[in-house]
Write a protein that holds these residues in place. Structure first.
Motif, PDB file in Angstrom:
ATOM      1  N   ASN A  86      49.456  67.910  50.162  1.00 55.68           N
ATOM      2  CA  ASN A  86      48.686  68.619  51.065  1.00 55.68           C
ATOM      3  C   ASN A  86      49.750  68.935  52.331  1.00 55.68           C
ATOM      4  OD1 ASN A  86      46.063  69.211  51.874  1.00 55.68           O
ATOM      5  ND2 ASN A  86      46.186  67.586  53.011  1.00 55.68           N
ATOM      6  N   ALA A  87      51.001  68.839  52.192  1.00 60.91           N
ATOM      7  CA  ALA A  87      51.756  69.609  53.333  1.00 60.91           C
ATOM      8  C   ALA A  87      52.038  70.839  53.228  1.00 60.91           C
ATOM      9  CB  ALA A  87      53.038  68.847  53.535  1.00 60.91           C
ATOM     10  N   THR A  88      52.362  71.784  54.315  1.00 57.18           N
ATOM     11  CA  THR A  88      52.461  73.376  54.251  1.00 57.18           C
ATOM     12  C   THR A  88      53.667  73.455  55.089  1.00 57.18           C
ATOM     13  OG1 THR A  88      51.216  73.892  56.061  1.00 57.18           O
ATOM     14  CG2 THR A  88      50.009  73.610  54.203  1.00 57.18           C
ATOM     15  N   PRO A  89      54.129  74.481  54.586  1.00 60.73           N
ATOM     16  CA  PRO A  89      55.510  74.962  55.509  1.00 60.73           C
ATOM     17  C   PRO A  89      55.126  75.104  57.175  1.00 60.73           C
ATOM     18  CG  PRO A  89      55.344  76.233  53.580  1.00 60.73           C
ATOM     19  CD  PRO A  89      54.309  75.569  53.586  1.00 60.73           C
ATOM     20  N   LEU A  90      53.917  75.618  57.190  1.00 56.34           N
ATOM     21  CA  LEU A  90      53.548  75.824  58.865  1.00 56.34           C
ATOM     22  C   LEU A  90      53.810  74.445  59.504  1.00 56.34           C
ATOM     23  CD1 LEU A  90      50.248  77.651  58.267  1.00 56.34           C
ATOM     24  CD2 LEU A  90      52.536  78.621  59.174  1.00 56.34           C
ATOM     25  N   LYS A  91      53.743  73.287  58.886  1.00 56.60           N
ATOM     26  CA  LYS A  91      53.997  72.043  59.733  1.00 56.60           C
ATOM     27  C   LYS A  91      55.378  71.938  60.113  1.00 56.60           C
ATOM     28  CE  LYS A  91      50.288  69.485  57.296  1.00 56.60           C
ATOM     29  NZ  LYS A  91      49.839  68.114  56.511  1.00 56.60           N
ATOM     30  N   ASN A  92      56.184  72.626  59.524  1.00 53.03           N
ATOM     31  CA  ASN A  92      57.609  72.781  59.995  1.00 53.03           C
ATOM     32  C   ASN A  92      58.161  74.010  60.624  1.00 53.03           C
ATOM     33  OD1 ASN A  92      57.943  70.229  58.869  1.00 53.03           O
ATOM     34  ND2 ASN A  92      58.412  70.992  56.955  1.00 53.03           N
ATOM     35  N   GLU A  93      57.321  75.012  61.110  1.00 58.83           N
ATOM     36  CA  GLU A  93      57.491  76.090  61.631  1.00 58.83           C
ATOM     37  C   GLU A  93      58.588  76.077  62.440  1.00 58.83           C
ATOM     38  OE1 GLU A  93      54.981  80.269  62.462  1.00 58.83           O
ATOM     39  OE2 GLU A  93      54.080  78.165  62.616  1.00 58.83           O
ATOM     40  N   SER A  94      58.543  75.249  63.551  1.00 61.59           N
ATOM     41  CA  SER A  94      59.512  74.883  64.563  1.00 61.59           C
ATOM     42  C   SER A  94      60.619  74.052  64.306  1.00 61.59           C
ATOM     43  CB  SER A  94      58.901  74.730  65.891  1.00 61.59           C
ATOM     44  OG  SER A  94      58.244  73.393  65.668  1.00 61.59           O
ATOM     45  N   SER A  95      60.767  73.819  63.107  1.00 60.56           N
ATOM     46  CA  SER A  95      61.776  72.720  62.542  1.00 60.56           C
ATOM     47  C   SER A  95      62.829  73.386  62.085  1.00 60.56           C
ATOM     48  CB  SER A  95      61.183  71.677  61.514  1.00 60.56           C
ATOM     49  OG  SER A  95      60.291  70.882  62.503  1.00 60.56           O
ATOM     50  N   TRP A 115      65.739  72.539  61.116  1.00 53.22           N
ATOM     51  CA  TRP A 115      66.596  71.968  60.480  1.00 53.22           C
ATOM     52  C   TRP A 115      65.956  71.714  58.915  1.00 53.22           C
ATOM     53  CZ3 TRP A 115      63.506  67.876  59.469  1.00 53.22           C
ATOM     54  CH2 TRP A 115      62.477  67.607  60.566  1.00 53.22           C
ATOM     55  N   SER A 116      64.768  72.199  58.822  1.00 54.74           N
ATOM     56  CA  SER A 116      64.111  72.000  57.436  1.00 54.74           C
ATOM     57  C   SER A 116      63.801  73.301  56.638  1.00 54.74           C
ATOM     58  CB  SER A 116      62.583  71.468  57.699  1.00 54.74           C
ATOM     59  OG  SER A 116      61.941  71.245  56.505  1.00 54.74           O
ATOM     60  N   ALA A 117      64.266  73.173  55.325  1.00 55.31           N
ATOM     61  CA  ALA A 117      64.181  74.199  54.380  1.00 55.31           C
ATOM     62  C   ALA A 117      62.897  74.591  54.180  1.00 55.31           C
ATOM     63  CB  ALA A 117      64.994  74.010  53.231  1.00 55.31           C
ATOM     64  N   PHE A 118      61.854  73.899  54.275  1.00 62.28           N
ATOM     65  CA  PHE A 118      60.342  73.882  53.780  1.00 62.28           C
ATOM     66  C   PHE A 118      59.635  74.534  55.108  1.00 62.28           C
ATOM     67  CE2 PHE A 118      56.095  72.377  52.767  1.00 62.28           C
ATOM     68  CZ  PHE A 118      55.825  73.041  51.762  1.00 62.28           C
ATOM     69  N   ARG A 119      59.850  75.707  55.543  1.00 52.90           N
ATOM     70  CA  ARG A 119      59.322  76.332  56.592  1.00 52.90           C
ATOM     71  C   ARG A 119      59.021  77.835  56.203  1.00 52.90           C
ATOM     72  NH1 ARG A 119      64.935  76.835  58.139  1.00 52.90           N
ATOM     73  NH2 ARG A 119      65.289  78.664  59.337  1.00 52.90           N
ATOM     74  N   PRO A 120      58.014  78.592  56.812  1.00 55.47           N
ATOM     75  CA  PRO A 120      57.950  80.068  56.673  1.00 55.47           C
ATOM     76  C   PRO A 120      58.869  81.044  57.058  1.00 55.47           C
ATOM     77  CG  PRO A 120      56.351  79.010  58.374  1.00 55.47           C
ATOM     78  CD  PRO A 120      57.215  77.979  57.930  1.00 55.47           C
ATOM     79  N   PRO A 121      58.918  82.072  56.571  1.00 58.36           N
ATOM     80  CA  PRO A 121      58.480  82.398  55.009  1.00 58.36           C
ATOM     81  C   PRO A 121      59.320  81.697  53.987  1.00 58.36           C
ATOM     82  CG  PRO A 121      59.772  84.162  56.185  1.00 58.36           C
ATOM     83  CD  PRO A 121      59.744  82.831  56.954  1.00 58.36           C
ATOM     84  N   LEU A 122      58.647  81.370  52.844  1.00 59.10           N
ATOM     85  CA  LEU A 122      59.366  80.962  51.742  1.00 59.10           C
ATOM     86  C   LEU A 122      60.041  82.426  50.888  1.00 59.10           C
ATOM     87  CD1 LEU A 122      57.754  78.015  50.485  1.00 59.10           C
ATOM     88  CD2 LEU A 122      59.480  77.966  52.133  1.00 59.10           C
ATOM     89  N   SER A 123      60.742  82.149  50.261  1.00 59.59           N
ATOM     90  CA  SER A 123      61.382  83.138  49.620  1.00 59.59           C
ATOM     91  C   SER A 123      60.412  83.839  48.328  1.00 59.59           C
ATOM     92  CB  SER A 123      62.793  82.761  48.522  1.00 59.59           C
ATOM     93  OG  SER A 123      63.010  83.739  47.601  1.00 59.59           O
TER      94      SER A 123
END
Length: 322
Positions: free
Chosen positions: A16-25, A27-35
């Motif tokens: 239930n997590a989305t890349p948007l939760k890491n938008e400002s992080s 250091w995380s690869a799971f952030r928008p936009p994905l490949s």
């Protein structure tokens, strides 16, 4: 034989997590936009406990990915997609006084209905499927949401039960329960299962391998180019597996693999690319030996402590022209 280089985006255990939760992080690869990719594979655990709002959130996340085809299977946390399990234990796991008897129907309709189709999503039950991709390639997939019983969650089977090999090829001293056996080489390009095979990216933090030996034997028979899964969060990563020649039936799982080499991931590059990118196509420095090797990928996005910090995988490989 004409082959087409194809890009596959793989993720699992988003819970239930989305890349948007890491938008400002940063250091995380799971952030928008994905490949961008030719096809996306989600290997299950779309949710925490299979609630409708969780499914809806995950579907909306997948809608935003730039891939014309998105293949999705369930995982052990997607309990309402396992109707038998949900009738037995769903209300307890969701902390309800009584089971929501209509939830399995609504959940399945969401993933197989018009909204999912318009988003390019195809929900896969256990079995073998054939697709023609928009790049002109043919993709043959074996899918299964099942894994050995794990803390009494959904889609289970007992460890002495062989779910993946036909009875005449089942593991010695096992109980064959196969409904949709994994086909022999060269029928499948990609296996996507929720659980890992024994000994491959399946070690838990407290020590010990929890993958399925029967699935490993089936993967050896099938010898797909790619086998992707999740389930064991701390097993995130990739290995290049070289199979033992022959087709003898061995009880010992170690005898099926000649060599399994862990692939080192450059974390800084992964964060920059928003994915761990692996090229095993004929254009790469070391093309995959089709029929002798399989790229094994555990693409769990969640860490052991359920933080959505681990990167998706992007795999480039060659598929037959449709």
């Amino acid at each position: 034989m004409s082959r087409i280089k194809t890009r596959i985006l793989i993720l699992s255990d988003t819970h239930n997590a989305t890349p948007l939760k890491n938008e400002s992080s940063h250091w995380s690869a799971f952030r928008p936009p994905l490949s961008k990719a030719d096809v996306l594979l989600h290997c299950g655990d779309l949710t925490m406990v299979g609630l409708m709002h969780e499914y809806e959130s995950t579907l909306e996340m997948l809608r935003g990915y730039d891939a014309p085809l998105k293949l999705v299977i369930a995982g052990n946390h997607d309990i309402s997609l396992d109707e038998e399990y949900y009738a037995r234990k769903g209300h307890y796991m969701q902390r309800l006084k009584e089971p929501d008897e209509d939830l399995p129907r609504r959940a399945r309709e969401l993933w197989t209905g018009e909204d999912a189709k318009q988003a390019g999503i195809q929900y896969l039950d256990e079995g073998t499927y054939n697709f023609t991709l928009s790049n002109g390639a043919k993709l043959r997939v074996y899918a299964s949401p099942y894994q050995p019983e794990f803390c009494d969650w959904a889609f289970p089977y007992f460890r002495n039960q062989d779910r993946f090999n036909p009875p005449h090829q089942s593991t010695p001293n096992s109980v064959p329960i196969t409904e949709n056996p994994v086909p022999d080489f060269p029928a499948v390009d990609v296996m996507m299962t929720h659980g890992p095979p024994m000994g491959i990216r399946d070690e838990v933090d407290r020590g010990g391998h929890v993958g399925c030996p029967h699935l490993l034997r089936a993967a050896r028979r099938c010898r797909p180019q790619l086998h992707c899964f999740g389930h064991i969060h701390e097993g995130w990563g990739a290995e290049r597996v070289k199979w033992k020649e022959g087709d003898e039936v061995d009880a010992e799982w170690e005898k099926h693999v000649v060599n399994a080499g862990w692939i080192e991931i450059d974390e800084d590059k992964m964060v920059s690319d928003r994915a761990a990118v692996l090229d095993v196509s004929c254009e790469s420095e070391r093309p995959l030996e089709v029929g002798r090797e399989t790229l094994m990928v555990n693409a769990s996005i969640m860490t052991l402590t359920y933080k959505p910090w681990q990167g998706p995988f992007v795999v480039d490989l060659d598929l037959e022209k449709a």
